[in-house]
Design an enzyme around this catalytic site. Structure first.
Site, PDB file in Angstrom:
ATOM      1  N   CYS A 293       1.635   2.978  12.514  1.00  0.00           N
ATOM      2  CA  CYS A 293       2.245   2.328  11.879  1.00  0.00           C
ATOM      3  C   CYS A 293       1.427   0.952  11.888  1.00  0.00           C
ATOM      4  CB  CYS A 293       3.647   2.029  12.558  1.00  0.00           C
ATOM      5  SG  CYS A 293       4.684   3.378  12.612  1.00  0.00           S
TER       6      CYS A 293
ATOM      7  N   HIS B  81       9.414   0.894   5.287  1.00  0.00           N
ATOM      8  CA  HIS B  81       8.400   0.911   6.167  1.00  0.00           C
ATOM      9  C   HIS B  81       7.071   1.950   5.766  1.00  0.00           C
ATOM     10  CE1 HIS B  81       5.799   1.034   9.509  1.00  0.00           C
ATOM     11  NE2 HIS B  81       6.423   1.618  10.446  1.00  0.00           N
TER      12      HIS B  81
ATOM     13  N   CYS C 246       4.728  -1.355  16.831  1.00  0.00           N
ATOM     14  CA  CYS C 246       4.573  -0.298  17.909  1.00  0.00           C
ATOM     15  C   CYS C 246       4.128   0.907  16.834  1.00  0.00           C
ATOM     16  CB  CYS C 246       6.077   0.172  18.430  1.00  0.00           C
ATOM     17  SG  CYS C 246       7.234   0.378  17.095  1.00  0.00           S
TER      18      CYS C 246
END
Length: 398
Positions: free
Chosen positions: A96, A353, A383
């Site tokens: 991510c 996302h 994270c």
């Protein structure tokens, strides 16, 4: 304060596409990821006046480097943008945090003096290339890994549940946070705060100009009615303390999107028309518990603040990726940061996302809010799968 890095490094600008829902029929699902990323490169060139022949490298974050995103998409998009064949490109994967890691690598090269001008990008087409596609259904990680973690790792949804349990966050806490994310994102959209960073994308028969994931109609009652999908008998037996409060409504959305930023050395401004929006003060990268997985944002933030000699109270705005509501709420509890300074324009629960590109949206919101409020410092942290996290500290200069 002086920079943690070597010679001063600056962000000239950040642009992104609108974000579309990452499913068949999503707003951007008909786009090719190379075209989407190249579109942001061209827009960045046009808006900044960048001479592409001066680019030392292009560094792009992309998680699912298979199918249409395989074969070093950074290089493909650079060529698709019409830039000189002399411009190289590299694609990296830090889950991510891939866009953020691309920015980190670019700034290190500039700070060290090996590069002067680097374009940073990120892309993920989750409607066309589903998550886990790059694993080929193989989760066997070898005998040594299994010896250390005999029960194996867990999915991020379970990690989010473990965080909610450890920090005593209940379903109402998570759903209220999720609703706030949508309300803040809708306000930012409706008041034009997002417009400066979004580059509409023309699909031929229509133009995508706004983020698709923001749910104006969302209510606390609707969120409260969603089921907790991560509970299985096996996981319930392994983790009996879990309360099962994480839902699709208080988690980030699967999304399509691309982003691009320009990073340069300070002395570049003396010989070009480029201008700085922010100075990169420093970065931190940490590893953390791979079972809890998503808590790395806490030590990453603490480490970066300590290295910069700053207290959390001195930071005007924080962007903490809303992979799950529990991640941000746990971070807030540990850092003691009040709600108003965290994700003031909403987060990934509302915007979505697109994992390789998502950091570009956080950077855009961070710089946009600093400009809007005349703030000085902004810190952004994400994270990452496997128990890692990045953090980046910037100082507004515009």
């Amino acid at each position: 304060m002086s920079a943690i890095l070597g010679r001063p490094v600056h962000v000239v600008d950040i642009l992104r596409t609108p974000f579309g829902r990452g499913r068949e029929g999503g707003a951007l699902s008909a786009a090719h990821p190379v075209d989407l990323l190249a579109h942001t490169f061209q827009a960045l060139q046009e808006r900044t006046g960048l001479d592409p022949s001066t680019i030392d490298d292009v560094v792009v974050g992309c998680v699912q480097q298979v199918a249409e995103q395989s074969g070093n998409i950074a290089r493909h998009a650079t060529l698709a943008a019409g830039w000189p064949e002399s411009v190289p490109g590299m694609t990296l994967d830090r889950k991510c945090g891939s866009f953020q890691q691309a920015l980190t690598d670019a700034s290190h090269a500039v700070a060290a003096g090996t590069h002067d001008v680097v374009v940073v990008g990120g892309v993920e087409m989750m409607s066309r290339i589903p998550m886990r596609m790059n694993r080929l259904d193989r989760d066997e990680l070898g005998t040594r890994f299994r010896a250390r973690y005999p029960e194996g790792l867990v999915g991020q949804g379970i990690s989010a549940e473990l965080i909610a349990s450890r920090w005593e966050l209940d379903r109402g806490d998570l759903d209220r946070f999720a609703l706030q994310s949508h309300h803040r994102a809708a306000h930012a959209r409706d008041t034009g705060l997002l417009d400066a960073h979004i580059v509409p994308y023309d699909l031929g028969d229509h133009v995508v100009a706004v983020d698709e994931g923001i749910r104006d109609e969302s209510t606390f009652e609707r969120l409260s009615g969603l089921r907790a999908p991560f509970r299985t008998d096996i996981m319930a037996e392994r983790f009996p303390a879990i309360q099962w409060v994480v839902t699709a409504g208080n988690s980030s959305q699967i999304t399509d999107g691309a982003a691009a930023a320009l990073v340069v050395a300070e002395d570049v401004f003396d010989r070009t028309r480029l201008r700085s929006r922010a100075r990169i003060v420093g970065h931190s990268i940490v590893g953390d518990d791979p079972i809890m997985m998503l808590t790395g944002v806490i030590p990453a933030t603490r480490r970066l603040l300590a290295r910069a000699g700053l207290d959390a109270a001195e930071i005007d705005v924080f962007e903490v990726n809303e992979a799950f509501a529990s991640v941000v709420l746990a971070w807030q509890a540990e850092l003691g940061v009040e709600d108003a300074r965290v994700n003031p324009w909403g987060g990934a629960i509302a915007f979505g996302h697109p994992v390789g590109a998502s950091g570009g949206r956080l950077l855009a919101n961070l710089l946009g809010h600093l400009d809007e409020t005349s703030g000085r410092y902004g810190l952004w942290t994400m994270c990452e799968s496997g128990g890692m996290a990045n953090a980046t500290l910037l100082e507004r200069t515009s």
